[in-house]
Design a protein around this motif. Structure first.
Motif, PDB file in Angstrom:
ATOM      1  N   THR A  27      38.978  82.980  79.771  1.00  0.00           N
ATOM      2  CA  THR A  27      40.129  82.099  79.720  1.00  0.00           C
ATOM      3  C   THR A  27      40.759  81.917  81.079  1.00  0.00           C
ATOM      4  N   ASN A  28      40.434  82.744  82.047  1.00  0.00           N
ATOM      5  CA  ASN A  28      41.073  82.682  83.345  1.00  0.00           C
ATOM      6  C   ASN A  28      40.006  82.604  84.424  1.00  0.00           C
ATOM      7  N   ASN A  29      39.990  81.505  85.167  1.00  0.00           N
ATOM      8  CA  ASN A  29      38.956  81.286  86.169  1.00  0.00           C
ATOM      9  C   ASN A  29      39.416  81.609  87.570  1.00  0.00           C
ATOM     10  N   GLN A  30      40.239  82.620  87.740  1.00  0.00           N
ATOM     11  CA  GLN A  30      40.732  82.979  89.053  1.00  0.00           C
ATOM     12  C   GLN A  30      39.693  83.773  89.819  1.00  0.00           C
ATOM     13  N   PRO A  41      44.846  80.912  91.649  1.00  0.00           N
ATOM     14  CA  PRO A  41      45.162  80.478  90.280  1.00  0.00           C
ATOM     15  C   PRO A  41      44.310  79.274  89.870  1.00  0.00           C
ATOM     16  N   ASP A  42      44.157  79.097  88.584  1.00  0.00           N
ATOM     17  CA  ASP A  42      43.308  78.035  88.055  1.00  0.00           C
ATOM     18  C   ASP A  42      43.675  76.651  88.579  1.00  0.00           C
ATOM     19  N   ASP A  43      44.977  76.342  88.644  1.00  0.00           N
ATOM     20  CA  ASP A  43      45.375  75.007  89.088  1.00  0.00           C
ATOM     21  C   ASP A  43      45.036  74.788  90.563  1.00  0.00           C
ATOM     22  N   GLN A  69      42.571  76.450  92.135  1.00  0.00           N
ATOM     23  CA  GLN A  69      41.105  76.422  92.173  1.00  0.00           C
ATOM     24  C   GLN A  69      40.589  75.034  91.826  1.00  0.00           C
ATOM     25  N   ALA A  70      41.235  74.356  90.882  1.00  0.00           N
ATOM     26  CA  ALA A  70      40.829  72.999  90.509  1.00  0.00           C
ATOM     27  C   ALA A  70      40.977  72.045  91.698  1.00  0.00           C
TER      28      ALA A  70
END
Length: 134
Positions: free
Chosen positions: A23-26, A41-43, A45-46
């Protein structure tokens, strides 16, 4: 015996797939001698995946871009080098130097919005301060 091998192979493949999903792609790495984690953080990383990763990753064909900054190697660097790279990321984005103009001309969808620029620079500055002990 053949069925047992098939079941084993499917089980092993399932475990492998599960280990790469979550659930967490950090990206998180802890450097020896420093108890502060390097986190993306995911945002953020995006944003990096969309606008930076094409040139600044192991996957890039641009040796120069990879040498200046490689996001794949950033979490593994010594803390002092991480801090320096994070400050350079923040400065380059604030100055509008990254992504480069000729890259944006070819790939307009990679241009950073004001919101994405602010988010990326805030993350880089906050993490640089955290890693630097401020």
């Amino acid at each position: 015996m053949k069925n047992l091998l098939v079941v084993f192979a499917i089980s092993a493949l399932s475990l492998l797939i599960l280990s790469f999903t979550g659930t967490n792609n950090q990206t998180i790495a802890t450097n020896p001698g420093n108890d502060v984690s390097f986190e993306i953080p995911d945002d953020v990383q995006a944003i990096i995946n969309n606008s930076c990763y094409v040139c600044h990753s192991d996957e890039s064909s641009s040796t120069t871009s990879k040498m200046k900054l490689n996001f794949d190697k950033l979490p593994e660097m010594k803390v002092g080098k991480q801090v320096g790279k994070l400050i350079k990321i923040s400065n380059a984005v604030k100055e509008g130097a990254m992504p480069k103009e000729n890259f944006i001309e070819k790939y307009p969808d990679k241009k950073l919005s004001i919101e994405d620029s602010n988010k990326l620079t805030s993350w880089a500055e906050e993490l640089a301060n955290k890693l630097g002990g401020e």
